[in-house]
Every structure is written in C-alpha cells, then in structure tokens.
Write a protein that holds these residues in place. Structure first.
Motif, mmCIF file in Angstrom:
data_model
loop_
_atom_site.group_PDB
_atom_site.id
_atom_site.type_symbol
_atom_site.label_atom_id
_atom_site.label_comp_id
_atom_site.label_asym_id
_atom_site.label_seq_id
_atom_site.Cartn_x
_atom_site.Cartn_y
_atom_site.Cartn_z
ATOM 1 N N GLN A 169 0.820 -1.201 0.000
ATOM 2 C CA GLN A 169 0.000 0.000 0.000
ATOM 3 C C GLN A 169 0.857 1.255 0.000
ATOM 4 N N ASP A 170 0.173 2.361 -0.238
ATOM 5 C CA ASP A 170 0.868 3.640 -0.192
ATOM 6 C C ASP A 170 1.175 3.994 1.260
ATOM 7 N N GLY A 171 2.116 4.861 1.435
ATOM 8 C CA GLY A 171 2.487 5.268 2.782
ATOM 9 C C GLY A 171 3.964 5.534 2.908
ATOM 10 N N VAL A 172 4.402 5.687 4.138
ATOM 11 C CA VAL A 172 5.810 5.956 4.442
ATOM 12 C C VAL A 172 6.418 4.680 5.011
ATOM 13 N N TYR A 173 7.543 4.257 4.425
ATOM 14 C CA TYR A 173 8.222 3.019 4.832
ATOM 15 C C TYR A 173 9.640 3.351 5.289
ATOM 16 N N THR A 174 10.048 2.675 6.343
ATOM 17 C CA THR A 174 11.420 2.795 6.827
ATOM 18 C C THR A 174 12.191 1.561 6.373
ATOM 19 N N LEU A 175 13.133 1.776 5.461
ATOM 20 C CA LEU A 175 13.902 0.679 4.871
ATOM 21 C C LEU A 175 15.390 0.963 5.029
ATOM 22 N N GLU A 176 16.212 0.136 4.408
ATOM 23 C CA GLU A 176 17.665 0.321 4.433
ATOM 24 C C GLU A 176 18.183 0.468 2.998
ATOM 25 N N ARG A 177 19.310 1.107 2.882
ATOM 26 C CA ARG A 177 19.929 1.283 1.568
ATOM 27 C C ARG A 177 20.596 -0.014 1.110
ATOM 28 N N GLU A 178 20.676 -0.161 -0.205
ATOM 29 C CA GLU A 178 21.356 -1.295 -0.859
ATOM 30 C C GLU A 178 20.764 -2.631 -0.428
ATOM 31 N N MET A 179 19.463 -2.719 -0.480
ATOM 32 C CA MET A 179 18.787 -3.979 -0.199
ATOM 33 C C MET A 179 18.548 -4.727 -1.507
ATOM 34 N N SER A 180 18.532 -6.026 -1.434
ATOM 35 C CA SER A 180 18.114 -6.804 -2.589
ATOM 36 C C SER A 180 16.623 -6.556 -2.820
ATOM 37 N N ALA A 181 16.193 -6.691 -4.042
ATOM 38 C CA ALA A 181 14.792 -6.426 -4.368
ATOM 39 C C ALA A 181 13.861 -7.346 -3.595
ATOM 40 N N ASP A 182 14.241 -8.599 -3.431
ATOM 41 C CA ASP A 182 13.401 -9.540 -2.695
ATOM 42 C C ASP A 182 13.282 -9.138 -1.224
ATOM 43 N N SER A 183 14.386 -8.681 -0.617
ATOM 44 C CA SER A 183 14.348 -8.250 0.781
ATOM 45 C C SER A 183 13.495 -7.000 0.946
ATOM 46 N N ALA A 184 13.549 -6.097 -0.029
ATOM 47 C CA ALA A 184 12.750 -4.871 0.046
ATOM 48 C C ALA A 184 11.257 -5.184 0.001
ATOM 49 N N VAL A 185 10.873 -6.124 -0.876
ATOM 50 C CA VAL A 185 9.455 -6.487 -0.967
ATOM 51 C C VAL A 185 8.975 -7.099 0.346
ATOM 52 N N LYS A 186 9.750 -7.994 0.908
ATOM 53 C CA LYS A 186 9.348 -8.646 2.153
ATOM 54 C C LYS A 186 9.222 -7.647 3.301
ATOM 55 N N MET A 187 10.144 -6.678 3.380
ATOM 56 C CA MET A 187 10.080 -5.700 4.460
ATOM 57 C C MET A 187 8.887 -4.766 4.298
ATOM 58 N N MET A 188 8.547 -4.409 3.066
ATOM 59 C CA MET A 188 7.410 -3.524 2.845
ATOM 60 C C MET A 188 6.091 -4.211 3.171
ATOM 61 N N LEU A 189 6.077 -5.517 3.126
ATOM 62 C CA LEU A 189 4.872 -6.263 3.512
ATOM 63 C C LEU A 189 4.763 -6.445 5.013
ATOM 64 N N THR A 190 5.796 -6.047 5.757
ATOM 65 C CA THR A 190 5.778 -6.153 7.217
ATOM 66 C C THR A 190 5.206 -4.868 7.803
#
Length: 577
Positions: free
Chosen positions: A310-331
């Motif tokens: 969904q739309d919104g503000v996400y706290t992520l990390e730099r230089e993540m693999s695409a698969d890791s980014a998708v999984k974290m955004m679903l958390t």
C-alpha cells in the motif's frame, strides 16, 4: 617556310621536330644552303636576314650573311610557281642597303619581355614539284594563318642567353579535379582560388620560375580528412555497440540487483497513493534502496502478496536486494504512515499531523482555519451556516504518507482529495436526492452520526434507518428531534456516556440534537466506507429507538416507545452491577 625550322612548308615549327636544335644560334646558317639537307635531301632555303641587336649583342643576323651575300632562289621555282613575281621580290631584297638592314629586322619582328609573336616579312618562294611541301596554295607569311599568334600556340624558342632551366618535376600529389568536386574536401578560400588561377598561367609562362621563388607546395589535406572520417566512423560504431549492449541487457539480461538485506543505513521512502510496481521501484531506486526498477518489479511479481503493498511511508535500508525490500514492505513494522481511523474528529487529526510533522501544537489547526477554502472542497460542501469546522467529514479515514519536513497544508490537501475521490466513487450526490436529502452534505452528516453511534458493522444500517425515520415530518414520537448524545459530545469536545438531562436540555447550540430539530449543521466526524454505505442503504424495519444496553459494545433497537423504555431499564441495571 619557318624562321628556325626545317624548310619549305606551311606547318609551324614544333618543339618535337627532330631537326630542332641550336644550329641557327651557333652560326651554322652561314654554311651553304645546299649543304643542309632536310626531308629527303631537299635544300634548305635561305631566310630573310634580320638584325637582333638585343639578343646577339650586335652580331649581324645570327651569323647570317647580309642581303648582298644572299643567294637568289633557284630559277626553277621562280618560273614554275611564282614567275617574275618571285624574281622581282628577290631583286628588291638584294637592293636593300646594308645600313638599313637592322631597320628592316626591327620592322620584320619585335620581341618584348615575353614571347614574341610578331609577324615577319618573308620572301616569297616558288615550290619544287618534287617537294611534297612545295604544293602549298600560298607562301608562308601570306594568307596562311600564323600558328604562333593563336592562344594555344607554342612560343618560339628563346636565344641561349635568355633560356631558363626546365622545371623540376612536381613531387607533391595533386588531387586533380576529383577533389574539388567533392564537397568534403572543397575549401572556398579566395587565396587558394588565386593560387590555382596563377598556377594555370604559370604553366604557360614558366612554372619553373614560380617554383624558383621558394613558394612552398600546397600541403595535402586528405590525410587529416581521412583521419576525421575514421574517427567519426569509429566513434559511431562504438556508440552503436554500447547502446546495443545496453538494449540487450535491458531486454534479455538479468536486471542489476544488490545482495543482502541492506547496509544498515536507514532511509524513509514515501509511496504515493495508487502507485504500481514500477512507480514504487522508481521511488526505491531514487532513495538507494534497490539497484534497479526491473529487479524490484520482478521480485514483487514473484511474491504472492507483492500486489498488496500500500501507499504510505516506509522505513527501509539502503542497498537492499529487491526480494528483501518487498518482504520488508509487507511487514507492518516497516510502515510509518499516519493512520486516520474511522469516526475521528478533525481536532484529533490535527494533533496527529502536528506530532508526525514535529511542528508546534495547534499549527495544523490554524492552517485549516485560515486556508480551508484553498484545500479543494467540492461546491456542495461550501456555504453552510453555523458549521464549526468546514473540513469536518473531509479528512477521510485512511493511511497517509506523512513524514517530517512536509507542510501541514499539503497533508490536508491530500486528505481532502482522498475524500472527494471516494465520495464521487460512491455516488453520494445522486443517492442523497433519492433519500429525500437536500444535498450530499446532509448524507455525509448522516454517515458521521451513524459512525459515532454505531458499535458494530451490523448496527450501522439500523442506525441509519433510525435517523431517517426521526427526520420524517409525521414523526410524533420525537417530533423530528434526533436526540443523539454524540452530537452534544461533539459540540462539547468530549466523549461521555453519562450526560444529565438538565445539561442536555438546557444547551441551545445548533449541534445539540435534543433542543434542535433535524440534522446538525454539519458532520460530527469523518465516516468510513461502511458508515457511508450504511447511510446510503438503510434498513426498512421501522426502527425508531436504540440503546447501548451494556454501555460499551452492545446496541439494541426498538420500534415503539414502550420497547425503548425496557431497553433503558436494562441499561441502568448494567450500570448498577
């Protein structure tokens, strides 16, 4: 007969003549004419003596005898061809005094600084029947054209003292007319044009002299031109190869991607409303989270829940693999959106925005008060009287990407826009008319009451029917008074259950539905989808009353006043316990 040539004939002297030589200049012409055989033993006829003072330095006639020593033409030629005319001319030539010999030479021919082309006074002669050159129609120097006086004629030879050395052969390469015809090599230079014109003139008048002045030969530009062409072609081939490789990698190669779950540096990414995979990937790549958009899209499509981001503000990390980014955004823990719950009043939402933007308390409320007309409200939501907050009901409950650094006015515009889009999708304008309401504003107000009074989703439709039944003109049970505690709590800025009858019945505020007929001036909160849909589609069971019998989560409905009194007793009993 030519002046320095081979003998009788109409053709001019030519440098390729096999008898060409310096005999006339070395005094050989003094020998008897009979001793100079030419062309099969034909006798060389003596020429008219001339004086060349400027060449020979005073020598008489290049060593030729004067007129007193000149031998007459043979009688056979005079009698056969020219007769007495030739004899008479020969006698006139012999009678010329020797002192006037130089004058006749000057009258016969003059040589300037260039090549002399003047006419010579020639003695006529008679032809020999056996001489093939003697059968000419006229004597030399008569009506026959002068081949030395034409533009293409070869100049007569100069005396030895004025001769120039033959020009050395040119070693520089001349591209010729083909180069000038090519626009690539052509140079429109006036000096070069003059040089070419001068070169053509020098070819006739002494190319060696022009060489002798030390003029540098024109350098060829073909080498530089070929180098430029080679560089251009080489650069073009390299560019085509590079872009071809990029095209192949983009279409058929594996998308670039980072490895691992990030480098530990956190970053906040805002995903706009309605963003798809490619837009999300672009935002993540811009923030340095993923390496390529294609890698993220591929990872999102391979994840079964990838489409639920969904739309919104996400706290992520730099230089993540695409698969890791998708999984974290679903958390859920990765989301830092501002969540607006259903039924929230505007005053509460303003406080939440201030806290998220880390601005002073009351900042957003002040902006809403001063700039509400510029936030995008629809026409049907403007101009209502006695409204406490024109934005009430338009800060639509949802999840919003709000982070520090944003302006309150931008956040409010985002919420109003979300509400407008949702109301239009639901068709509130058309439905309000069919329900007997004056405008969509009243429909939103009904939904806000339903949202505030209802406890469960099953209660919403029954609660909407209660509102519509009490608004009827023939309502004698409540006399068109809604008598909702929620509206009184709204005007008081509170959320109480136990409100005394004296307090409610003594307050004349327009939002007090115990003392005023009909709906309040405007919404008392921000209804969600279920409350809106319930207000647009109420039940038809005749519900007129309701009571929260447990005081919290359970609401019961009644159609008559008697049933309502029993429900009130049940509520009081629960309070005593």
């Amino acid at each position: 007969m030519t002046e320095y040539g081979r003998g009788p004939g109409s053709e001019p002297w030519h440098p390729e003549d096999p008898l060409y030589g310096d005999g006339g200049w070395e005094g050989q012409q003094q020998a008897p004419v009979a001793q100079q055989p030419a062309y099969g033993g034909q006798q060389h006829y003596p020429q008219q003596p001339q004086q060349y003072d400027d060449w020979a330095g005073g020598q008489q006639g290049y060593g030729q005898p004067g007129y007193d020593q000149q031998q007459p033409y043979p009688p056979s030629y005079d009698q056969q061809y020219y007769g007495d005319q030739g004899t008479q001319q020969g006698q006139q030539a012999q009678q010329v005094p020797q002192g006037q010999q130089g004058q006749q030479g000057q009258q016969g021919q003059q040589y300037d600084d260039g090549w002399g082309t003047g006419n010579h006074q020639q003695l006529p002669y008679t032809g020999d029947p056996t001489d093939p050159y003697g059968q000419q129609g006229a004597a030399y120097g008569g009506d026959q054209p002068d081949f030395y006086n034409t533009p293409d004629a070869y100049p007569p030879p100069e005396p030895p003292a004025r001769r120039r050395a033959e020009p050395e052969p040119r070693t520089d390469w001349d591209p010729g007319p083909e180069q000038d015809d090519n626009a690539f090599f052509a140079q429109d230079d006036a000096d070069e044009g003059d040089s070419r014109d001068g070169g053509r003139r020098a070819d006739r008048g002494g190319r060696g002299e022009r060489r002798g002045r030390g003029t540098k030969p024109k350098k060829s530009r073909n080498g530089c031109a070929c180098l430029v062409v080679a560089l251009v072609l080489g650069g073009g081939a390299a560019g085509v190869g590079y872009f071809g490789l990029q095209f192949y990698q983009d279409r058929f190669g594996e998308a670039p991607d980072f490895a691992g779950s990030g480098n530990g540096e956190q970053v906040t990414v805002t995903i706009p409303n309605g963003a798809g995979g490619y837009i999300i990937g672009q935002e993540l790549k811009k923030a340095g989270v993923v390496k390529s958009v294609d890698a993220f899209v591929a990872a999102q499509e391979s994840n079964p829940e990838g489409k639920t981001i969904q739309d919104g503000v996400y706290t992520l990390e730099r230089e993540m693999s695409a698969d890791s980014a998708v999984k974290m955004m679903l958390t859920p823990a990765s989301r830092s959106n501002l969540i607006i719950a259903e039924g929230k009043r505007n005053i509460e939402i303003y406080e939440l925005i201030d806290k998220r933007l880390e601005v002073e308390d009351g900042t957003t409320a002040e902006v809403a008060k001063k700039q509400w007309k510029d936030l995008g409200l629809p026409d049907w939501a403007v101009g209502h009287k006695k409204v406490k907050d024109p934005l009430e009901g338009f800060l639509y409950p949802s999840s919003y990407a709000v982070a520090k650094g944003q302006k309150p006015v931008d956040v409010l515009k985002q919420m109003v826009e979300r509400a407008n889009n949702r109301y239009e999708e639901l068709g509130v304008t058309k439905r309000a008319e069919s329900l007997g309401l004056e405008n969509p504003w009243e429909l939103v107000t009904v939904a806000s009451l339903v949202q505030a009074e209802g406890k469960t989703h099953d209660d919403f439709r029954k609660m909407a029917e209660v509102v519509y039944n009490r608004l009827k003109e023939d309502n004698t049970e409540t006399n068109r008074e809604l008598q909702f505690d929620s509206s009184f709590n709204y005007l008081k800025g509170q959320s109480k259950i136990d409100i005394s009858s004296s307090e409610i019945n003594s307050n004349p505020d327009p939002y007090n539905t115990y003392t005023n007929e009909g709906l309040p001036p405007g919404p008392i909160g921000n209804p969600g989808d279920e409350a809106l849909k319930a207000a647009m589609n109420p039940t038809e069971d005749g519900w007129m009353y309701f009571v929260a019998t447990d005081g919290m989560d359970k609401t019961e409905f009644a159609t008559t006043i008697e049933e309502h009194e029993r429900l009130v007793e049940k509520f009081n009993a629960s309070r005593r316990d």
